[in-house]
Design an enzyme around this catalytic site. Structure first.
Site, mmCIF file in Angstrom:
data_model
loop_
_atom_site.group_PDB
_atom_site.id
_atom_site.type_symbol
_atom_site.label_atom_id
_atom_site.label_comp_id
_atom_site.label_asym_id
_atom_site.label_seq_id
_atom_site.Cartn_x
_atom_site.Cartn_y
_atom_site.Cartn_z
ATOM 1 N N ARG A 112 49.752 40.810 46.062
ATOM 2 C CA ARG A 112 50.665 41.071 44.935
ATOM 3 C C ARG A 112 50.766 42.565 44.687
ATOM 4 O O ARG A 112 49.844 43.318 44.986
ATOM 5 C CB ARG A 112 50.189 40.345 43.677
ATOM 6 C CG ARG A 112 48.801 40.725 43.151
ATOM 7 C CD ARG A 112 48.763 41.960 42.305
ATOM 8 N NE ARG A 112 47.522 42.094 41.549
ATOM 9 C CZ ARG A 112 47.053 43.245 41.099
ATOM 10 N NH1 ARG A 112 47.664 44.378 41.355
ATOM 11 N NH2 ARG A 112 45.933 43.284 40.387
ATOM 12 N N GLU A 211 50.453 41.333 32.438
ATOM 13 C CA GLU A 211 49.853 42.672 32.267
ATOM 14 C C GLU A 211 50.843 43.779 32.656
ATOM 15 O O GLU A 211 50.836 44.870 32.077
ATOM 16 C CB GLU A 211 48.580 42.744 33.105
ATOM 17 C CG GLU A 211 47.857 44.042 32.998
ATOM 18 C CD GLU A 211 46.537 44.024 33.735
ATOM 19 O OE1 GLU A 211 45.843 42.979 33.730
ATOM 20 O OE2 GLU A 211 46.201 45.063 34.329
ATOM 21 N N ARG A 215 54.897 41.162 38.375
ATOM 22 C CA ARG A 215 53.886 41.030 39.421
ATOM 23 C C ARG A 215 54.599 40.284 40.533
ATOM 24 O O ARG A 215 55.008 39.129 40.345
ATOM 25 C CB ARG A 215 52.666 40.242 38.937
ATOM 26 C CG ARG A 215 51.749 41.036 37.998
ATOM 27 C CD ARG A 215 50.944 42.074 38.789
ATOM 28 N NE ARG A 215 50.168 42.964 37.949
ATOM 29 C CZ ARG A 215 48.883 42.777 37.622
ATOM 30 N NH1 ARG A 215 48.247 41.709 38.036
ATOM 31 N NH2 ARG A 215 48.251 43.667 36.893
ATOM 32 N N CYS A 257 47.283 49.184 33.481
ATOM 33 C CA CYS A 257 45.840 49.440 33.659
ATOM 34 C C CYS A 257 45.665 50.472 34.772
ATOM 35 O O CYS A 257 46.267 50.342 35.841
ATOM 36 C CB CYS A 257 45.127 48.142 34.037
ATOM 37 S SG CYS A 257 43.373 48.375 34.424
ATOM 38 N N THR A 259 43.496 50.851 36.932
ATOM 39 C CA THR A 259 42.976 50.341 38.216
ATOM 40 C C THR A 259 44.107 49.968 39.169
ATOM 41 O O THR A 259 43.899 49.873 40.365
ATOM 42 C CB THR A 259 42.107 49.072 38.039
ATOM 43 O OG1 THR A 259 42.915 48.032 37.475
ATOM 44 C CG2 THR A 259 40.912 49.330 37.170
ATOM 45 N N ARG A 266 47.057 44.231 45.241
ATOM 46 C CA ARG A 266 45.794 43.513 45.474
ATOM 47 C C ARG A 266 46.065 42.471 46.551
ATOM 48 O O ARG A 266 46.881 41.567 46.370
ATOM 49 C CB ARG A 266 45.274 42.853 44.196
ATOM 50 C CG ARG A 266 43.817 42.377 44.349
ATOM 51 C CD ARG A 266 43.211 41.945 43.033
ATOM 52 N NE ARG A 266 43.547 40.587 42.679
ATOM 53 C CZ ARG A 266 42.857 39.507 43.061
ATOM 54 N NH1 ARG A 266 41.778 39.639 43.805
ATOM 55 N NH2 ARG A 266 43.236 38.301 42.679
ATOM 56 N N ARG A 295 35.768 38.325 43.638
ATOM 57 C CA ARG A 295 36.101 37.627 42.389
ATOM 58 C C ARG A 295 35.850 36.135 42.580
ATOM 59 O O ARG A 295 35.717 35.658 43.709
ATOM 60 C CB ARG A 295 37.583 37.818 42.019
ATOM 61 C CG ARG A 295 37.953 39.232 41.634
ATOM 62 C CD ARG A 295 39.390 39.340 41.143
ATOM 63 N NE ARG A 295 39.678 40.725 40.781
ATOM 64 C CZ ARG A 295 40.814 41.141 40.227
ATOM 65 N NH1 ARG A 295 41.791 40.284 39.959
ATOM 66 N NH2 ARG A 295 41.005 42.408 39.913
ATOM 67 N N GLU A 300 40.188 36.960 38.208
ATOM 68 C CA GLU A 300 39.298 37.922 37.574
ATOM 69 C C GLU A 300 38.483 37.269 36.464
ATOM 70 O O GLU A 300 39.003 36.436 35.717
ATOM 71 C CB GLU A 300 40.165 39.031 36.987
ATOM 72 C CG GLU A 300 39.397 40.257 36.617
ATOM 73 C CD GLU A 300 40.340 41.369 36.193
ATOM 74 O OE1 GLU A 300 41.446 41.085 35.727
ATOM 75 O OE2 GLU A 300 39.925 42.531 36.330
HETATM 76 P P1 ADP Z 1 45.828 39.435 39.884
HETATM 77 O O1 ADP Z 1 45.635 39.247 41.325
HETATM 78 O O2 ADP Z 1 47.232 39.114 39.524
HETATM 79 O O3 ADP Z 1 45.369 40.760 39.466
HETATM 80 P P2 ADP Z 1 43.837 37.346 39.107
HETATM 81 O O4 ADP Z 1 42.585 37.818 39.753
HETATM 82 O O5 ADP Z 1 43.704 36.844 37.717
HETATM 83 O O6 ADP Z 1 44.951 38.455 38.982
HETATM 84 O O7 ADP Z 1 44.456 36.208 40.007
HETATM 85 C C1 ADP Z 1 45.609 35.546 39.626
HETATM 86 C C2 ADP Z 1 45.714 34.176 40.251
HETATM 87 O O8 ADP Z 1 45.890 34.283 41.653
HETATM 88 C C3 ADP Z 1 44.460 33.323 40.049
HETATM 89 O O9 ADP Z 1 44.847 31.992 39.794
HETATM 90 C C4 ADP Z 1 43.786 33.392 41.391
HETATM 91 O O10 ADP Z 1 42.974 32.282 41.683
HETATM 92 C C5 ADP Z 1 44.985 33.439 42.304
HETATM 93 N N1 ADP Z 1 44.669 33.982 43.636
HETATM 94 C C6 ADP Z 1 44.199 35.204 43.919
HETATM 95 N N2 ADP Z 1 44.021 35.352 45.241
HETATM 96 C C7 ADP Z 1 44.396 34.172 45.803
HETATM 97 C C8 ADP Z 1 44.430 33.687 47.148
HETATM 98 N N3 ADP Z 1 44.071 34.459 48.183
HETATM 99 N N4 ADP Z 1 44.860 32.416 47.338
HETATM 100 C C9 ADP Z 1 45.236 31.640 46.306
HETATM 101 N N5 ADP Z 1 45.235 32.038 45.035
HETATM 102 C C10 ADP Z 1 44.809 33.296 44.770
HETATM 103 N N1 ARG Z 2 40.385 45.852 30.902
HETATM 104 C C1 ARG Z 2 39.508 45.062 31.718
HETATM 105 C C2 ARG Z 2 38.191 45.800 31.896
HETATM 106 O O1 ARG Z 2 38.120 46.938 31.556
HETATM 107 C C3 ARG Z 2 40.117 44.750 33.079
HETATM 108 C C4 ARG Z 2 40.254 45.894 34.009
HETATM 109 C C5 ARG Z 2 40.759 45.624 35.411
HETATM 110 N N2 ARG Z 2 41.516 44.438 35.508
HETATM 111 C C6 ARG Z 2 42.799 44.304 35.212
HETATM 112 N N3 ARG Z 2 43.312 43.114 35.237
HETATM 113 N N4 ARG Z 2 43.544 45.326 34.909
HETATM 114 O O2 ARG Z 2 37.236 45.242 32.391
#
Ligand code: ADP
Ligand code: ARG
Length: 343
Positions: A112, A211, A215, A257, A259, A266, A295, A300
């Protein structure tokens, strides 16, 4: 505003770098959108377990509150004030033949990027009217996509709770009520203005007004990382023809954010590593070597289930998109090799 009452529990980079001197320098400043230091740091104060603890309200925040953001960006990304971000979205430069062609380890792959519209504040400083306007602009632009990217927009407003929960459970949709986003003002007026667009196969998806305003997501079962990247690159290039995203030569794509700055990318796999999971030291030595993050399977701040982990690139700024995916790919190859060797 008084200097925050940090406790021993406040471990964020914000708590580390918001010294009394930096606080005095920034406490009365305000961006054109009315964003202040106290709004930027609220999430990290309310949530002592934050790792970062700070959000930007607009592109200007990164300059106005630079005395705080620059140190956080330097530590998280290893990226200095003088550095310039570089982009490379050429899939031909990615060396990533499927590392698991028999589908023994990799459950799914997802890449993403975050994007925000150049002409609006970021989510923490946006008004309800502006957010609803962003939803209208983005969803109608997505409606113009053709071929494999063609799909439909599903607003959260009016979606049944059962449909919403099943999209979250199946990893397609963001969760509701994240406490870090809540404190940052990113959940205001929920669920108005939020939603998800996806094609029929749910291999191309766009989250609106979580966020970040967009996305853009490409995902599918299995480990064909290059195919996932190619689909994402196609989607980004189509959307860039139709929308202007917030960007700076120094910080790349601007996100709420710090990060996510730079590529805002990501790239992750969900991967079963039950044996390595019993030796977290070894597991972590491999992920650290390749600049990767571990993760849980529900994203997250979630836990792993059945030895399945979400492994993704940690670096996003000062490295190209190709390098972000290559980091993930190279690490995954080593993780699979090691998992096979552990008895
Ligand atoms: P983001 O990647 O948007 O920063 P999250 O870590 O919250 O945020 O992940 C968002 C969603 O994407 C969650 O439901 C997570 O399980 C899913 N996800 C992340 N990576 C994968 C993957 N490789 N395959 C399937 N689902 C995924
Ligand atoms: N604000 C949260 C922290 O400081 C998340 C930081 C990184 N993750 C994110 N989704 N932006 O731990």
């Amino acid at each position: 505003m008084q200097y925050p009452n940090f406790t021993k529990e406040h471990k964020s980079l914000m708590a580390k770098y918001l010294t009394k001197e930096v606080f005095e320098e920034l406490k009365d400043l305000k961006t054109a959108n009315g964003f202040t230091l106290s709004k930027a740091i609220k999430s990290g104060i309310d949530n002592p377990d934050s790792g970062i603890g700070v959000y930007a309200g607009d592109k200007e925040s990164y300059d106005t509150f630079g005395a705080l953001f620059d140190s956080i960006i330097q530590e998280y990304h290893g990226f200095s004030k003088e550095d310039k971000h570089k982009s490379n979205l050429n899939p031909d430069e990615l060396d990533a033949p499927n590392p698991d062609p028999k589908d023994e380890f990799i459950v799914s792959t997802r890449i993403r990027v975050g994007r925000n519209l150049a002409d609006f504040p970021l989510g923490p400083a946006i008004s309800k009217e502006q957010r609803d306007e962003v939803e209208k602009i983005v969803s109608s632009t997505l409606g113009l996509l053709k071929g494999s990217l063609a799909g439909k927009y599903y607003p959260l407003l009016g979606m049944s709770e059962a449909d919403r929960l099943s999209l979250v459970e199946d990893h397609f949709l963001f969760k509701a009520g994240d406490r870090f986003l809540e404190s940052a003002g990113l959940n205001r007026d929920w669920p108005s203005g939020r939603g998800i667009y996806h094609n029929n196969e749910k291999t191309f998806l766009v989250w609106i007004n979580e966020e970040d305003e967009l996305r853009i997501i490409s995902m599918q079962k299995g480990g064909d990382i290059k195919e996932v990247f190619q689909r994402l690159v196609l989607a980004i290039s189509e959307l860039e023809k139709k929308m202007k995203f917030a960007f700076s030569d120094h910080l790349g794509y601007i996100t709420s954010c710090p990060t996510n700055l730079g590529t805002a990318m990501r790239a992750s796999v969900h991967i079963a590593l039950p044996k390595l999971a019993k030796d977290m030291e070894k597991f972590k030595s491999i992920t650290d070597k390749h600049h990767l993050q571990i993760r849980g399977v529900h994203g997250e701040h979630s836990q792993s289930e059945d030895g399945i982990y979400d492994i993704s690139n940690k670096r996003r700024l000062g490295v190209t998109e190709v390098q972000c995916v290559q980091d993930m790919y190279d690490g995954v190859v080593e993780l699979i090799k090691t998992e096979k060797e552990v008895i």
